[in-house]
Design a protein around this motif. Structure first.
Motif, PDB file in Angstrom:
ATOM      1  N   THR A  31       0.828  -1.203   0.000  1.00 46.59           N
ATOM      2  CA  THR A  31       0.000   0.000   0.000  1.00 46.59           C
ATOM      3  C   THR A  31       0.863   1.255   0.000  1.00 46.59           C
ATOM      4  O   THR A  31       0.619   2.194  -0.756  1.00 46.59           O
ATOM      5  N   ILE A  32       1.872   1.266   0.853  1.00 47.63           N
ATOM      6  CA  ILE A  32       2.778   2.420   0.905  1.00 47.63           C
ATOM      7  C   ILE A  32       3.476   2.605  -0.442  1.00 47.63           C
ATOM      8  O   ILE A  32       3.529   3.718  -0.977  1.00 47.63           O
ATOM      9  N   GLU A  33       4.002   1.531  -1.003  1.00 46.23           N
ATOM     10  CA  GLU A  33       4.696   1.630  -2.292  1.00 46.23           C
ATOM     11  C   GLU A  33       3.770   2.137  -3.383  1.00 46.23           C
ATOM     12  O   GLU A  33       4.175   2.952  -4.222  1.00 46.23           O
ATOM     13  N   ASN A  34       2.529   1.675  -3.382  1.00 42.05           N
ATOM     14  CA  ASN A  34       1.573   2.117  -4.393  1.00 42.05           C
ATOM     15  C   ASN A  34       1.333   3.621  -4.302  1.00 42.05           C
ATOM     16  O   ASN A  34       1.337   4.325  -5.317  1.00 42.05           O
ATOM     17  N   VAL A  35       1.151   4.127  -3.090  1.00 39.38           N
ATOM     18  CA  VAL A  35       0.927   5.561  -2.910  1.00 39.38           C
ATOM     19  C   VAL A  35       2.165   6.347  -3.327  1.00 39.38           C
ATOM     20  O   VAL A  35       2.080   7.327  -4.064  1.00 39.38           O
ATOM     21  N   GLU A  36       3.313   5.902  -2.860  1.00 37.70           N
ATOM     22  CA  GLU A  36       4.540   6.657  -3.112  1.00 37.70           C
ATOM     23  C   GLU A  36       4.990   6.583  -4.569  1.00 37.70           C
ATOM     24  O   GLU A  36       5.553   7.531  -5.084  1.00 37.70           O
ATOM     25  N   GLU A  37       4.775   5.481  -5.229  1.00 37.47           N
ATOM     26  CA  GLU A  37       5.275   5.332  -6.598  1.00 37.47           C
ATOM     27  C   GLU A  37       4.270   5.720  -7.672  1.00 37.47           C
ATOM     28  O   GLU A  37       4.664   6.015  -8.800  1.00 37.47           O
ATOM     29  N   THR A  38       2.976   5.728  -7.339  1.00 30.29           N
ATOM     30  CA  THR A  38       1.977   6.050  -8.367  1.00 30.29           C
ATOM     31  C   THR A  38       1.152   7.276  -8.035  1.00 30.29           C
ATOM     32  O   THR A  38       0.968   8.137  -8.884  1.00 30.29           O
ATOM     33  N   GLU A  39       0.651   7.383  -6.817  1.00 29.66           N
ATOM     34  CA  GLU A  39      -0.243   8.492  -6.472  1.00 29.66           C
ATOM     35  C   GLU A  39       0.482   9.834  -6.341  1.00 29.66           C
ATOM     36  O   GLU A  39       0.091  10.821  -6.951  1.00 29.66           O
ATOM     37  N   TYR A  40       1.522   9.878  -5.543  1.00 27.28           N
ATOM     38  CA  TYR A  40       2.202  11.154  -5.291  1.00 27.28           C
ATOM     39  C   TYR A  40       2.809  11.761  -6.560  1.00 27.28           C
ATOM     40  O   TYR A  40       2.602  12.945  -6.837  1.00 27.28           O
ATOM     41  N   PRO A  41       3.536  10.996  -7.375  1.00 26.16           N
ATOM     42  CA  PRO A  41       4.116  11.587  -8.598  1.00 26.16           C
ATOM     43  C   PRO A  41       3.073  12.135  -9.568  1.00 26.16           C
ATOM     44  O   PRO A  41       3.367  13.063 -10.325  1.00 26.16           O
ATOM     45  N   GLN A  42       1.855  11.598  -9.544  1.00 27.81           N
ATOM     46  CA  GLN A  42       0.802  12.123 -10.419  1.00 27.81           C
ATOM     47  C   GLN A  42       0.485  13.576 -10.091  1.00 27.81           C
ATOM     48  O   GLN A  42       0.134  14.351 -10.962  1.00 27.81           O
ATOM     49  N   HIS A  43       0.590  13.931  -8.816  1.00 28.14           N
ATOM     50  CA  HIS A  43       0.244  15.276  -8.371  1.00 28.14           C
ATOM     51  C   HIS A  43       1.451  16.218  -8.346  1.00 28.14           C
ATOM     52  O   HIS A  43       1.298  17.421  -8.187  1.00 28.14           O
ATOM     53  N   ARG A  44       2.632  15.662  -8.491  1.00 29.91           N
ATOM     54  CA  ARG A  44       3.860  16.457  -8.486  1.00 29.91           C
ATOM     55  C   ARG A  44       4.782  15.943  -9.598  1.00 29.91           C
ATOM     56  O   ARG A  44       5.755  15.243  -9.341  1.00 29.91           O
ATOM     57  N   PRO A  45       4.473  16.278 -10.848  1.00 31.70           N
ATOM     58  CA  PRO A  45       5.297  15.791 -11.964  1.00 31.70           C
ATOM     59  C   PRO A  45       6.765  16.179 -11.801  1.00 31.70           C
ATOM     60  O   PRO A  45       7.089  17.259 -11.326  1.00 31.70           O
ATOM     61  N   GLY A  46       7.639  15.258 -12.173  1.00 29.35           N
ATOM     62  CA  GLY A  46       9.068  15.523 -12.149  1.00 29.35           C
ATOM     63  C   GLY A  46       9.754  15.220 -10.835  1.00 29.35           C
ATOM     64  O   GLY A  46      10.966  15.315 -10.748  1.00 29.35           O
ATOM     65  N   VAL A  47       8.986  14.859  -9.813  1.00 26.94           N
ATOM     66  CA  VAL A  47       9.642  14.530  -8.539  1.00 26.94           C
ATOM     67  C   VAL A  47      10.020  13.058  -8.534  1.00 26.94           C
ATOM     68  O   VAL A  47       9.442  12.246  -9.238  1.00 26.94           O
ATOM     69  N   SER A  48      11.021  12.743  -7.741  1.00 25.74           N
ATOM     70  CA  SER A  48      11.438  11.343  -7.611  1.00 25.74           C
ATOM     71  C   SER A  48      11.853  11.072  -6.172  1.00 25.74           C
ATOM     72  O   SER A  48      12.194  11.985  -5.423  1.00 25.74           O
ATOM     73  N   ILE A  49      11.812   9.821  -5.823  1.00 29.93           N
ATOM     74  CA  ILE A  49      12.224   9.415  -4.486  1.00 29.93           C
ATOM     75  C   ILE A  49      13.742   9.472  -4.422  1.00 29.93           C
ATOM     76  O   ILE A  49      14.427   8.944  -5.290  1.00 29.93           O
ATOM     77  N   VAL A  50      14.277  10.116  -3.380  1.00 29.68           N
ATOM     78  CA  VAL A  50      15.725  10.191  -3.229  1.00 29.68           C
ATOM     79  C   VAL A  50      16.218   9.333  -2.067  1.00 29.68           C
ATOM     80  O   VAL A  50      17.390   8.966  -2.034  1.00 29.68           O
ATOM     81  N   ARG A  51      15.324   9.020  -1.133  1.00 26.19           N
ATOM     82  CA  ARG A  51      15.750   8.195  -0.007  1.00 26.19           C
ATOM     83  C   ARG A  51      14.546   7.546   0.663  1.00 26.19           C
ATOM     84  O   ARG A  51      13.513   8.185   0.842  1.00 26.19           O
ATOM     85  N   VAL A  52      14.697   6.277   1.012  1.00 21.31           N
ATOM     86  CA  VAL A  52      13.688   5.557   1.788  1.00 21.31           C
ATOM     87  C   VAL A  52      14.386   5.027   3.029  1.00 21.31           C
ATOM     88  O   VAL A  52      15.453   4.420   2.939  1.00 21.31           O
ATOM     89  N   SER A  53      13.832   5.303   4.171  1.00 22.79           N
ATOM     90  CA  SER A  53      14.400   4.771   5.409  1.00 22.79           C
ATOM     91  C   SER A  53      13.259   4.221   6.255  1.00 22.79           C
ATOM     92  O   SER A  53      12.097   4.521   6.021  1.00 22.79           O
ATOM     93  N   GLY A  54      13.612   3.412   7.213  1.00 28.27           N
ATOM     94  CA  GLY A  54      12.566   2.870   8.063  1.00 28.27           C
ATOM     95  C   GLY A  54      13.065   1.777   8.968  1.00 28.27           C
ATOM     96  O   GLY A  54      14.241   1.405   8.944  1.00 28.27           O
ATOM     97  N   GLY A  55      12.175   1.301   9.736  1.00 27.20           N
ATOM     98  CA  GLY A  55      12.452   0.234  10.680  1.00 27.20           C
ATOM     99  C   GLY A  55      11.150  -0.451  11.024  1.00 27.20           C
ATOM    100  O   GLY A  55      10.155  -0.302  10.322  1.00 27.20           O
TER     101      GLY A  55
END
Length: 152
Positions: A31-55
């Motif tokens: 679910t997180i990957e779907n939002v981050e890779e498909t939903e968010y870029p649709q609303h902000r063209p040209g942006v890309s993920i630069v770092r993923v962190s977590g635990g």
């Protein structure tokens, strides 16, 4: 699941507040990957993920436009043993409202405890056949419960 970092971003209102429960960690991740890779870029063209962190229980996605989206969740164990007798074969089933009212039970007791409460063995007419959890093609019930449901 709680989210933060979206602020007032148009088109992403669905991310506000708590999300529904997930069945397992892979569902959370997908679910997180779907939002981050498909939903968010649709609303902000040209942006890309630069770092993923977590635990355990959290992930942060940092984007090239400086936005950071954080996801927090808690996993918990759901004990499905019968709350009365602690039997581990507490398969989901549903009897008619009349049978349940007759039992006086209030939790998700196993069919054996239900039988003790009503003083007799369950018969097929006691089960609501319109409820999916009583359908042998959708749920796996043990041999004793199947016999009582008339699916032996």
């Amino acid at each position: 699941m709680r989210t933060s970092g979206y602020g007032e971003e148009a088109g992403l209102e669905v991310l506000e507040g708590d999300w529904d429960l997930f069945d397992d960690l892979s569902e959370v991740e997908a679910t997180i990957e779907n939002v981050e890779e498909t939903e968010y870029p649709q609303h902000r063209p040209g942006v890309s993920i630069v770092r993923v962190s977590g635990g355990h229980g959290w992930r942060e996605y940092e984007w090239s436009n400086g936005h950071v989206h954080r996801y927090d969740w808690e996993l918990f164990t759901w004990d499905l043993r019968c709350p009365n007798c602690q039997h581990s074969d507490n398969t989901i089933y549903m009897v008619t409202d009349e049978v349940w009212a007759e039992s006086g039970l209030t939790r998700n007791e196993c069919f054996r405890c239900l039988e003790k409460a009503i003083g007799r063995q369950l018969v097929p007419a006691d089960f609501d056949s319109t409820i999916p959890c009583n359908d042998p093609t959708q749920f796996q019930h043990g041999p004793e419960l199947r016999q009582r449901m008339g699916h032996a």
